[in-house]
Design a protein around this motif. Structure first.
Motif, PDB file in Angstrom:
ATOM      1  N   LYS A 160      11.164   4.334   7.154  1.00  0.00           N
ATOM      2  CA  LYS A 160      11.216   4.059   5.719  1.00  0.00           C
ATOM      3  C   LYS A 160      11.280   2.560   5.445  1.00  0.00           C
ATOM      4  O   LYS A 160      10.610   2.056   4.539  1.00  0.00           O
ATOM      5  CB  LYS A 160      12.436   4.765   5.112  1.00  0.00           C
ATOM      6  N   ALA A 161      12.080   1.837   6.245  1.00  0.00           N
ATOM      7  CA  ALA A 161      12.214   0.393   6.049  1.00  0.00           C
ATOM      8  C   ALA A 161      10.917  -0.339   6.373  1.00  0.00           C
ATOM      9  O   ALA A 161      10.538  -1.296   5.685  1.00  0.00           O
ATOM     10  CB  ALA A 161      13.359  -0.139   6.905  1.00  0.00           C
ATOM     11  N   ARG A 162      10.236   0.101   7.415  1.00  0.00           N
ATOM     12  CA  ARG A 162       8.972  -0.541   7.793  1.00  0.00           C
ATOM     13  C   ARG A 162       7.923  -0.378   6.697  1.00  0.00           C
ATOM     14  O   ARG A 162       7.134  -1.295   6.437  1.00  0.00           O
ATOM     15  CB  ARG A 162       8.473   0.061   9.106  1.00  0.00           C
ATOM     16  N   ALA A 163       7.919   0.761   6.034  1.00  0.00           N
ATOM     17  CA  ALA A 163       6.924   1.032   4.990  1.00  0.00           C
ATOM     18  C   ALA A 163       7.075   0.107   3.791  1.00  0.00           C
ATOM     19  O   ALA A 163       6.097  -0.158   3.083  1.00  0.00           O
ATOM     20  CB  ALA A 163       7.024   2.486   4.542  1.00  0.00           C
ATOM     21  N   VAL A 164       8.286  -0.414   3.566  1.00  0.00           N
ATOM     22  CA  VAL A 164       8.517  -1.283   2.412  1.00  0.00           C
ATOM     23  C   VAL A 164       8.820  -2.724   2.843  1.00  0.00           C
ATOM     24  O   VAL A 164       9.411  -3.499   2.089  1.00  0.00           O
ATOM     25  CB  VAL A 164       9.661  -0.738   1.519  1.00  0.00           C
ATOM     26  N   ASN A 165       8.388  -3.085   4.062  1.00  0.00           N
ATOM     27  CA  ASN A 165       8.503  -4.459   4.562  1.00  0.00           C
ATOM     28  C   ASN A 165       9.937  -4.989   4.508  1.00  0.00           C
ATOM     29  O   ASN A 165      10.174  -6.141   4.144  1.00  0.00           O
ATOM     30  CB  ASN A 165       7.581  -5.396   3.761  1.00  0.00           C
ATOM     31  N   LEU A 166      10.883  -4.161   4.902  1.00  0.00           N
ATOM     32  CA  LEU A 166      12.284  -4.516   4.778  1.00  0.00           C
ATOM     33  C   LEU A 166      12.907  -4.957   6.100  1.00  0.00           C
ATOM     34  O   LEU A 166      14.081  -5.307   6.149  1.00  0.00           O
ATOM     35  CB  LEU A 166      13.071  -3.319   4.224  1.00  0.00           C
ATOM     36  N   LEU A 167      12.142  -4.957   7.168  1.00  0.00           N
ATOM     37  CA  LEU A 167      12.713  -5.231   8.484  1.00  0.00           C
ATOM     38  C   LEU A 167      12.753  -6.709   8.834  1.00  0.00           C
ATOM     39  O   LEU A 167      13.562  -7.141   9.637  1.00  0.00           O
ATOM     40  CB  LEU A 167      11.932  -4.464   9.561  1.00  0.00           C
ATOM     41  N   GLY A 168      11.877  -7.497   8.267  1.00  0.00           N
ATOM     42  CA  GLY A 168      11.856  -8.917   8.582  1.00  0.00           C
ATOM     43  C   GLY A 168      11.297  -9.170   9.969  1.00  0.00           C
ATOM     44  O   GLY A 168      10.530  -8.381  10.523  1.00  0.00           O
ATOM     45  N   LYS A 169      11.701 -10.301  10.587  1.00  0.00           N
ATOM     46  CA  LYS A 169      11.169 -10.682  11.892  1.00  0.00           C
ATOM     47  C   LYS A 169      11.674  -9.788  13.008  1.00  0.00           C
ATOM     48  O   LYS A 169      10.987  -9.568  13.999  1.00  0.00           O
ATOM     49  CB  LYS A 169      11.536 -12.140  12.182  1.00  0.00           C
ATOM     50  N   GLU A 170      12.896  -9.293  12.873  1.00  0.00           N
ATOM     51  CA  GLU A 170      13.469  -8.416  13.887  1.00  0.00           C
ATOM     52  C   GLU A 170      13.526  -6.990  13.353  1.00  0.00           C
ATOM     53  O   GLU A 170      13.767  -6.770  12.173  1.00  0.00           O
ATOM     54  CB  GLU A 170      14.875  -8.886  14.276  1.00  0.00           C
ATOM     55  N   ASP A 171      13.316  -6.031  14.236  1.00  0.00           N
ATOM     56  CA  ASP A 171      13.336  -4.624  13.831  1.00  0.00           C
ATOM     57  C   ASP A 171      14.765  -4.102  13.808  1.00  0.00           C
ATOM     58  O   ASP A 171      15.127  -3.137  14.488  1.00  0.00           O
ATOM     59  CB  ASP A 171      12.489  -3.794  14.805  1.00  0.00           C
ATOM     60  N   THR A 172      15.624  -4.767  13.013  1.00  0.00           N
ATOM     61  CA  THR A 172      17.047  -4.451  12.985  1.00  0.00           C
ATOM     62  C   THR A 172      17.420  -3.731  11.695  1.00  0.00           C
ATOM     63  O   THR A 172      17.075  -4.177  10.596  1.00  0.00           O
ATOM     64  CB  THR A 172      17.895  -5.730  13.114  1.00  0.00           C
ATOM     65  N   LEU A 173      18.137  -2.635  11.826  1.00  0.00           N
ATOM     66  CA  LEU A 173      18.665  -1.895  10.687  1.00  0.00           C
ATOM     67  C   LEU A 173      20.089  -2.364  10.420  1.00  0.00           C
ATOM     68  O   LEU A 173      20.918  -2.362  11.334  1.00  0.00           O
ATOM     69  CB  LEU A 173      18.660  -0.397  10.979  1.00  0.00           C
ATOM     70  N   PRO A 191       0.812  -1.222   0.000  1.00  0.00           N
ATOM     71  CA  PRO A 191       0.000   0.000   0.000  1.00  0.00           C
ATOM     72  C   PRO A 191       0.844   1.271   0.000  1.00  0.00           C
ATOM     73  O   PRO A 191       0.330   2.350  -0.300  1.00  0.00           O
ATOM     74  CB  PRO A 191      -0.817  -0.117   1.295  1.00  0.00           C
ATOM     75  N   HIS A 192       2.142   1.141   0.300  1.00  0.00           N
ATOM     76  CA  HIS A 192       3.030   2.301   0.311  1.00  0.00           C
ATOM     77  C   HIS A 192       3.207   2.891  -1.081  1.00  0.00           C
ATOM     78  O   HIS A 192       3.530   4.074  -1.228  1.00  0.00           O
ATOM     79  CB  HIS A 192       4.387   1.879   0.883  1.00  0.00           C
ATOM     80  N   PHE A 193       2.992   2.068  -2.131  1.00  0.00           N
ATOM     81  CA  PHE A 193       3.214   2.506  -3.509  1.00  0.00           C
ATOM     82  C   PHE A 193       1.903   2.600  -4.279  1.00  0.00           C
ATOM     83  O   PHE A 193       1.010   1.778  -4.086  1.00  0.00           O
ATOM     84  CB  PHE A 193       4.140   1.530  -4.238  1.00  0.00           C
ATOM     85  N   ARG A 194       1.812   3.588  -5.142  1.00  0.00           N
ATOM     86  CA  ARG A 194       0.647   3.678  -6.023  1.00  0.00           C
ATOM     87  C   ARG A 194       0.799   2.665  -7.147  1.00  0.00           C
ATOM     88  O   ARG A 194       1.901   2.320  -7.558  1.00  0.00           O
ATOM     89  CB  ARG A 194       0.489   5.090  -6.593  1.00  0.00           C
ATOM     90  N   ASP A 195      -0.310   2.167  -7.653  1.00  0.00           N
ATOM     91  CA  ASP A 195      -0.272   1.160  -8.710  1.00  0.00           C
ATOM     92  C   ASP A 195      -0.192   1.835 -10.076  1.00  0.00           C
ATOM     93  O   ASP A 195      -0.485   3.022 -10.224  1.00  0.00           O
ATOM     94  CB  ASP A 195      -1.507   0.265  -8.638  1.00  0.00           C
TER      95      ASP A 195
END
Length: 250
Positions: free
Chosen positions: A174-187, A23-27
């Motif tokens: 920014k990472a959370r918006a694109v599902n980039l964090l995985g199981k842990e909230d680690t950068l 949903p972060h991106f327009r189609d």
């Protein structure tokens, strides 16, 4: 030079692009999707630490990050590095080189990165045949300018503690918006990356991050920075976060 795609690597059809489901991106419209499918020439897989683009280079391609983390940076003659911004899925890479003729900064992979590859020479067709996509490209450039404004404000006026809190909160959001964090909230950043972004010495950076850790806002692990309290970090920085509206990508 950009790395080559490994032999036998698969290419994600634009119709099945995982970014389109977010949903972060327009189609895209049907005609836009058909054009982007033709515009895309393949994919590149880049290992952590590899250069995607080098300052002063000329590239025949543009890239969109499909998966992974990267960062843009400039270096001085003595090797000192300033990280300008971080790249995540949906971000466009190489537009500056397309417009200016050569890259004014370098781009490095921070994690394994997958890039969609587009021919720079076909960019004019986007402007002539698809004005909505051309507007999207302008929006992306304006959004990048806005982020750099915020980063400059942080370096110029925020305290070291506020700078560090802002950077971690910004990256996490920014990472959370694109599902980039995985199981842990680690950068996946090191304290050296943070220092090179904030313009601080590694010693000063370490002391500053320890203060945030003492407040139970974050914790450093072998994998990077584990965010414990995003809202608390944003509060320390005096940052309200970015707009929640859906954004375009190419």
């Amino acid at each position: 030079m950009a790395p080559r795609s490994p032999a036998g690597s698969s290419t994600t059809p634009c119709e099945k692009c995982p970014l389109r489901r977010m949903p972060h991106f327009r189609d895209f419209s049907g005609s836009e999707l058909a054009f982007v499918s033709r515009f895309k020439t393949g994919e590149l897989t880049v290992e952590p630490g590899a250069l995607i683009l080098m300052e002063g280079s000329h590239s025949a391609h543009l890239y969109t990050v499909l998966d992974g983390w990267g960062f843009r940076y400039k270096t001085l003659e003595d090797g000192r590095r300033q990280i300008l911004n971080y790249l995540m899925p949906g971000d466009l890479v190489g537009l500056q080189g397309t417009v200016m003729g050569e890259m004014q900064h370098s781009v490095e992979a921070l994690s394994p990165v997958t890039l969609c590859v587009f021919e720079r020479g076909r960019l004019n067709n986007l402007f002539t045949d698809h004005p909505t996509l051309a507007y999207d490209l302008t929006w992306i450039a304006a959004s990048e300018e806005r982020m750099l404004d915020s980063h400059l404000l942080s370096i110029g006026r925020r305290t070291a503690l506020e700078r560090a809190a802002y950077l971690i909160a910004f990256l996490y959001s920014k990472a959370r918006a694109v599902n980039l964090l995985g199981k842990e909230d680690t950068l996946p950043v090191t304290q050296q990356h943070v220092a090179d972004t904030l313009g601080l010495s590694i010693v000063h950076t370490n002391k500053t991050l320890r203060k945030l850790s003492d407040r139970n806002l974050l914790r450093w692990t072998d994998k990077g920075c584990l965010v414990l309290d995003e809202a608390g970090l944003a509060a320390v920085a005096g940052w309200d976060g970015d707009d929640k509206q859906s954004r375009p990508f190419i």
